[in-house]
Design an enzyme around this catalytic site. Structure first.
Site, PDB file in Angstrom:
ATOM      1  N   TYR A  45       0.858  -1.166   0.000  1.00 33.14           N
ATOM      2  CA  TYR A  45       0.000   0.000   0.000  1.00 33.14           C
ATOM      3  C   TYR A  45       0.899   1.222   0.000  1.00 33.14           C
ATOM      4  CZ  TYR A  45      -4.466   2.345   0.643  1.00 33.14           C
ATOM      5  OH  TYR A  45      -5.563   3.131   0.460  1.00 33.14           O
ATOM      6  N   LYS A 100     -20.640 -20.327  -9.049  1.00 37.36           N
ATOM      7  CA  LYS A 100     -19.940 -20.268 -10.338  1.00 37.36           C
ATOM      8  C   LYS A 100     -18.492 -19.829 -10.102  1.00 37.36           C
ATOM      9  CE  LYS A 100     -20.417 -20.148 -14.945  1.00 37.36           C
ATOM     10  NZ  LYS A 100     -21.285 -20.947 -15.813  1.00 37.36           N
TER      11      LYS A 100
END
Lengths: 448, 155
Positions: A45, A100
């Protein structure tokens, strides 16, 4: 469905609800960099990450190299046609999209993000898909009502620079084609000569007609049948179709050269029947199959019960029979297609997936089965044949490169190795997490 | 080659078939154009009046194999208050789906305009549902423009 079938379905429903509650859904985001202390975040970060941002700002294509984008897709739906349940809305579509995404990860090593959206129109859907393009390497459209799904797929394939895929269309069509290639080999027939009846004119059969054509079948030798009978250029509802379902209209003009007006006429002398309509049995009549050519090929794909039981189709003279079910031979299953197609497409940073890619993947899957020895009861690999996924991924990647749709190039063997290793890693990390107890075993009392 | 010619008695059934298709197509554009149950008989009676009638023009397009694949129903009307005084009105115009996008529409329209002129018309108009964008595009392409509006509401 029989009452015992209903009981069984109900039992699966109960188990799934309990499991969903127990685990709080099915997937989560998993880091792929080591974090040994908070100092590391200066790399991942701020301040370090700003350097990565600046690089990508100069060249947005670097987002495929410097972020997870190269392996991330959205599983995008508006929840208008979820499974066989109809328009249950985006929230209710979420568990399905999670499922899925789990398959994508497990079979293809793909990071898939479930993304049901609340939109009021197809234009709004297009706008959302365009808006999320920068975050993903591909979009898998899922469970969208027909004919809207055709419009969305066609428009997004044209307008986005990442692959857009609709499994109910391309995935199913690809699996059908893979099975058909081998069924034709067994019966010694050629795709360019056979008469093909497509029973049911929903998303999968409309796409199948197009994909079969891309694979060498002749539109004139195909007949599509919907609830009103065979489509043909003079049917009374043609103008209605022109306005409401131009895809179906277009096929009505191109197909059925012999102008069959009834199902009986259509079936007479047909070599191949591909049925994707309503659950059976007895939706397809034995007499229809009796009227087909010698060595008939019958795919009865409705779930949970095929339009005709396989043994009935065989009694009526079918030589090769396939269904959508795993407990019968020859399961036509799009899970063989979509994880591999996206694996290959992502690995070459594809801009799109053409129909020719689907044909190439279907050929490869058929070839895989052929190498193992095809018979009437083995025209297509099962989901447990792990090697088929990297093979199909490699075929997809190579075809995408060949067509100039790839951002980076690769070779068959290179992609085969890469796909193997990515998929193996995905499965190994899950196994490790299970072994360590970080993913708990399914509670035994639920599995009875 | 497709031939365009005036319709005769023997074409009646085929023309009726095409005009009914057009009426059904119109239904798609407006609920107030829902066809009546007796549309077939109505069309047949109406179209019969356009055969061998001096002020009316009924054209058909015939394919190589002798099928009637297009029909155009039109007439000349007097404009009581405006110049030019005679107007050729195209009321129904239909081509079978598989023969569309081949220039047959233009062939039929050119022939209709020519014959309506011979019948005295100096302005040609066409009537079709306001929401039929395909017709809008077709007529605009050939230089037509909207003139009168017809507004409806149910009572």
């Amino acid at each position: 469905m029989s009452s015992s079938g209903e009981d069984r379905t109900k039992k699966w429903y109960d188990t799934s609800i309990k499991v969903a509650k127990e685990y709080g859904g099915k997937i989560s985001v998993m880091p792929k960099v080591p974090v040994k202390g908070l100092r590391d975040f200066s790399i991942y970060y701020t301040p370090g990450v700003a350097g990565v941002s600046l690089e990508i700002a100069k060249n947005p294509n670097l987002s495929f190299e410097l972020t997870w984008r190269w392996n991330a897709i959205a599983v995008l739906t508006d929840g208008t046609r979820v499974l066989g349940l109809g328009n249950v809305g985006p929230e209710a579509a979420l568990p399905v999209m999670e499922g899925k995404a789990l398959i994508f990860k497990y079979l293809g090593g793909v990071d898939a993000v479930p993304l049901p959206i609340r939109v009021k129109s197809k234009e709004e859907f297009i706008a959302v898909a365009k808006a999320i393009e920068p975050s993903f390497g591909g979009i898998n459209l899922e469970d969208i009502e027909s004919p809207k799904c055709f419009y969305l797929l066609d428009t997004l394939r044209k307008e986005l620079n990442i692959p857009v895929w609709h499994d109910d269309q391309q995935g199913t069509a690809g699996a059908i084609l893979a099975g058909l290639f081998n069924a034709l080999k067994i019966t010694g027939k050629s795709i360019s000569d056979v008469k093909i009846v497509l029973f049911g004119a929903g998303a999968s059969n409309i796409a199948a007609a197009r994909i079969l054509h891309a694979a060498g079948a002749n539109y004139k030798n195909m007949i599509l049948i919907d609830s009103k009978g065979p489509l043909h250029a003079e049917r009374e509802d043609m103008d209605k179709l022109m306005l409401n379902n131009p895809w179906k209209y277009d096929l009505a003009l191109k197909t059925n050269k012999e102008r069959s007006k009834t199902v009986e006429e259509a079936m007479k002398g047909a070599d191949v029947l591909i049925s994707a309509s309503t659950p059976g049995p007895n939706v397809i009549k034995k007499d229809w199959i009796k009227a087909m050519n010698k060595d008939a090929i019958v795919f009865a794909l409705a779930n949970p019960v095929p339009e005709i039981w396989p043994w009935e189709a065989k009694e009526a003279g079918a030589r090769v029979v396939a269904t959508g079910r795993s407990d019968f031979p020859n399961q036509i299953n799009n899970s063989l297609i979509f994880p591999s197609v996206f694996r290959g497409a992502l690995d070459v940073r594809a801009r799109g997936i053409s129909d020719e890619v689907i044909v190439a993947v279907a050929k490869e899957i058929a070839k895989y089965a052929e190498e193992r020895g095809i018979t009437e009861d083995y025209i297509i690999p099962t989901m447990e044949e792990w090697e088929v996924y990297p093979r199909a991924a490699a075929a997809a990647a190579v075809e995408i490169v060949k067509e100039g749709l790839a951002r980076v190039t690769t070779t068959y063997n290179e992609e085969l190795e890469r796909a193997r290793s990515i998929i193996a890693k995905s499965r190994a990390s899950m196994e490790k997490l299970m072994k360590e107890g970080l993913i708990k075993e399914l509670p035994a009392e639920l599995m009875r | 080659m497709v031939k365009v010619r005036k319709a005769g008695e023997k074409d009646l059934e085929n023309v009726v078939e095409l005009v009914v298709r057009l009426k059904r197509l119109n239904s798609e554009f407006d609920p107030l154009l829902k066809v009546r149950d007796d549309v077939y008989v109505q069309v047949k009676n109406w179209v019969s009046g356009y055969l061998n009638n001096k002020g009316k023009l009924l054209l058909v397009a015939e394919s190589d194999d002798g099928r009637i694949i297009g029909a155009l129903v039109s007439e000349v009307r007097e404009r009581l208050f405006y110049e030019p005084r005679m107007e050729g009105v195209i009321m129904d115009f239909y081509i079978m789906p598989e023969f569309r996008r081949r220039g047959i529409g233009k062939m039929m329209m050119d022939e209709a305009i020519k014959m309506l002129r011979e019948m005295g018309a100096h302005v040609i108009s066409a009537e079709f549902p306001a929401q039929n964008q395909i017709s809008v595009a077709f007529y605009r392409k050939y230089g037509f423009r909207p003139m009168m509006n017809v507004y409806v509401k149910e009572t």
